[in-house]
Write a protein that holds these residues in place. Structure first.
Motif, PDB file in Angstrom:
ATOM      1  N   THR A  50     -36.762  -0.011  31.018  1.00  0.00           N
ATOM      2  CA  THR A  50     -36.766   1.389  31.450  1.00  0.00           C
ATOM      3  C   THR A  50     -37.822   2.177  30.676  1.00  0.00           C
ATOM      4  OG1 THR A  50     -34.407   1.215  31.896  1.00  0.00           O
ATOM      5  CG2 THR A  50     -35.331   3.440  31.738  1.00  0.00           C
ATOM      6  N   ALA A  51     -38.588   2.963  31.401  1.00  0.00           N
ATOM      7  CA  ALA A  51     -39.547   3.847  30.740  1.00  0.00           C
ATOM      8  C   ALA A  51     -38.797   4.953  30.001  1.00  0.00           C
ATOM      9  CB  ALA A  51     -40.505   4.436  31.756  1.00  0.00           C
ATOM     10  N   LEU A  52     -39.277   5.317  28.827  1.00  0.00           N
ATOM     11  CA  LEU A  52     -38.601   6.311  28.001  1.00  0.00           C
ATOM     12  C   LEU A  52     -38.872   7.721  28.552  1.00  0.00           C
ATOM     13  CD1 LEU A  52     -39.507   4.755  24.538  1.00  0.00           C
ATOM     14  CD2 LEU A  52     -37.400   4.486  25.855  1.00  0.00           C
ATOM     15  N   PRO A  53     -38.142   8.751  28.074  1.00  0.00           N
ATOM     16  CA  PRO A  53     -38.342  10.117  28.583  1.00  0.00           C
ATOM     17  C   PRO A  53     -39.762  10.631  28.375  1.00  0.00           C
ATOM     18  CG  PRO A  53     -36.297   9.951  27.343  1.00  0.00           C
ATOM     19  CD  PRO A  53     -37.012   8.661  27.147  1.00  0.00           C
ATOM     20  N   ARG A  54     -40.112  11.676  29.099  1.00  0.00           N
ATOM     21  CA  ARG A  54     -41.484  12.176  29.131  1.00  0.00           C
ATOM     22  C   ARG A  54     -42.001  12.587  27.757  1.00  0.00           C
ATOM     23  NH1 ARG A  54     -43.735  17.031  29.053  1.00  0.00           N
ATOM     24  NH2 ARG A  54     -41.711  18.078  29.110  1.00  0.00           N
ATOM     25  N   LYS A  55     -41.169  13.194  26.917  1.00  0.00           N
ATOM     26  CA  LYS A  55     -41.650  13.771  25.657  1.00  0.00           C
ATOM     27  C   LYS A  55     -41.671  12.764  24.507  1.00  0.00           C
ATOM     28  CE  LYS A  55     -40.705  18.047  24.688  1.00  0.00           C
ATOM     29  NZ  LYS A  55     -39.977  19.316  24.390  1.00  0.00           N
ATOM     30  N   GLY A 102     -46.118   7.374  23.251  1.00  0.00           N
ATOM     31  CA  GLY A 102     -46.017   6.595  24.487  1.00  0.00           C
ATOM     32  C   GLY A 102     -44.597   6.382  24.952  1.00  0.00           C
ATOM     33  N   LEU A 103     -44.466   6.148  26.259  1.00  0.00           N
ATOM     34  CA  LEU A 103     -43.115   6.020  26.811  1.00  0.00           C
ATOM     35  C   LEU A 103     -42.870   4.687  27.520  1.00  0.00           C
ATOM     36  CD1 LEU A 103     -43.738   6.698  30.047  1.00  0.00           C
ATOM     37  CD2 LEU A 103     -43.707   9.027  29.195  1.00  0.00           C
ATOM     38  N   ARG A 104     -43.940   3.899  27.800  1.00  0.00           N
ATOM     39  CA  ARG A 104     -43.719   2.582  28.430  1.00  0.00           C
ATOM     40  C   ARG A 104     -43.545   1.541  27.327  1.00  0.00           C
ATOM     41  NH1 ARG A 104     -45.023   2.204  33.843  1.00  0.00           N
ATOM     42  NH2 ARG A 104     -45.775   0.066  33.639  1.00  0.00           N
ATOM     43  N   LYS A 105     -42.490   1.721  26.547  1.00  0.00           N
ATOM     44  CA  LYS A 105     -42.232   0.890  25.378  1.00  0.00           C
ATOM     45  C   LYS A 105     -40.755   0.549  25.287  1.00  0.00           C
ATOM     46  CE  LYS A 105     -45.870   3.125  22.591  1.00  0.00           C
ATOM     47  NZ  LYS A 105     -46.587   1.950  22.067  1.00  0.00           N
ATOM     48  N   VAL A 106     -40.411  -0.327  24.348  1.00  0.00           N
ATOM     49  CA  VAL A 106     -39.011  -0.566  23.992  1.00  0.00           C
ATOM     50  C   VAL A 106     -38.725   0.272  22.762  1.00  0.00           C
ATOM     51  CG1 VAL A 106     -37.361  -2.275  23.181  1.00  0.00           C
ATOM     52  CG2 VAL A 106     -38.968  -2.864  24.987  1.00  0.00           C
TER      53      VAL A 106
END
Length: 404
Positions: free
Chosen positions: A242-247, A251-255
């Motif tokens: 799952t992509a993390l929230p916007r803020k 980065g948000l495409r992480k674990v």
């Protein structure tokens, strides 16, 4: 609470893990051709026959057919389905390998080669053909003569071996690719006793074997290939996390959490970025919708059929080939025998794929269903194809202005 659990954190919601661990390690395959790691179970009561074949993925199209499933809502209704076309020129048998069973599995006892090998397969034994001395097999069969030890080795096979496989290569020259090096594969001979298997294999040496000798229409087969390579990709694409929230910071495409403080290592089960694609995969239960190859009767004689390679049907009498208008994208024309299978197959176009007889007892309604094609689409796959063949286009457009 016990002291060990009092200070531990816990997740708020339970969820299944992202991505299967059954396909580890996700790294580039070491070989380009799909390898058969298990052949169908041998049945001594059947006649000797081959169990696999090599072909080249040409591309995809779609078909219209009438479903024949009594009791189903789709019964006697038309359906549109995607199909893959695999070009399968006849393969040439050039060798026989005999295996004996040991406590640690199969072990090669001996190999017998044909007297004449084409340059296409001899290239397979060299890294750099044009700089080599091209001496492969010149001592094994000098001047094209039969090797003096052939009969002795065949007798050893009949006496000691339990598994017989043939060495067969593709006729890659007929595909019109840039590559000149043929793909060589071992194909197991099933049926009959060992002596019958060896005699069957000897009878095939230096002969071509069409795909119609191995597979039949409506049969369920397995397809083994190396998937399309994607290179180094991030964890969201590679594992579906799952992509993390916007803020999110950095980065948000992480674990978000890759593990606890202790043990102070990252476990192999944690999704990480890395190589995606170019993996070896086997897909089972692919139904054969049509085979365009010479047809044979029970005596093994070719049955003349001028429309054996046509893409026409009983409902669409257009005399057209399977190649769509303008050719298959990134492939070109299909000139040789071909197999049509339902759905997609692994790999990019031009890639060699291995077709194998099924390992399972097929009893499902899908496996038993007889396929009756009503229409095969041959419109252009490059843009919005409107015409099925050149005649139809000429009839609609009329005579066009000459470019001269």
């Amino acid at each position: 609470f016990p002291a060990s659990q009092a200070g531990m954190s816990h997740r708020k919601f339970e969820a299944p893990r992202h991505g299967s661990l059954g396909f580890l390690p996700r790294k580039r395959c070491s070989h380009h051709r799909g390898r058969v790691r298990a052949f169908p179970k041998d049945d001594a009561s059947a006649a000797p026959h081959l169990t696999a074949f090599l072909g080249y993925k040409a591309g995809m199209t779609h078909i219209v057919r009438e479903v024949a499933k009594p009791g189903s809502k789709m019964n006697k209704k038309e359906t549109v389905e995607a199909v893959t076309i695999i070009e399968t020129p006849p393969m040439v048998v050039v060798g026989i390998v005999g295996y004996i069973r040991t406590p640690r599995g199969l072990r090669t006892l001996t190999t017998v080669w044909a007297s004449h090998l084409s340059d296409a397969v001899r290239r397979r034994f060299y890294k750099n053909w044009y700089r080599s001395k091209k001496k492969a097999f010149t001592k094994y069969s000098p001047k094209g003569e039969v090797n003096e030890n052939r009969e002795r080795e065949l007798a050893r096979m009949k006496k000691y071996c339990s598994v017989i496989r043939v060495l067969a290569h593709t006729q890659i020259k007929k595909i019109k690719l840039r590559q000149k090096k043929a793909h060589l594969a071992e194909i197991q001979v099933n049926g009959g006793d060992v002596a019958a298997k060896v005699d069957f294999a000897v009878g095939l040496l230096e002969k071509t074997v069409p795909v119609s000798k191995i597979f039949k229409k409506d049969e369920m087969i397995d397809i083994i290939a190396v998937t399309k390579g994607k290179g180094f990709e991030g964890v969201t694409t590679r594992w579906g996390t799952t992509a993390l929230p916007r803020k999110t910071h950095k980065g948000l495409r992480k674990v978000a959490c890759i593990g606890a403080w202790h043990p102070s290592r990252v476990k192999y089960t944690v999704a990480r970025a890395g190589q995606n694609g170019y993996h070896h995969r086997t897909e089972v239960n692919k139904k054969v919708y049509r085979i365009a190859a010479p047809e044979f009767n029970e005596a093994g004689e070719v049955v003349p059929n001028p429309k054996s390679h046509s893409a026409g049907t009983e409902f669409d009498l257009t005399d057209k080939g399977i190649t769509p208008m303008g050719g298959f994208p990134h492939y070109g024309l299909v000139r040789e025998d071909w197999v049509m299978v339902k759905g997609t197959t692994a790999g990019v176009v031009k890639r060699v794929v291995t077709l194998r007889k099924t390992l399972l007892n097929q009893t499902s309604r899908t496996a038993m269903e007889e396929i009756n094609l009503k229409f095969i689409d041959t419109s252009s796959k490059f843009g919005h194809g409107r015409f099925q063949d050149e005649k139809e286009k000429l009839k609609f457009m009329g005579k066009l202005k000459s470019k001269n």
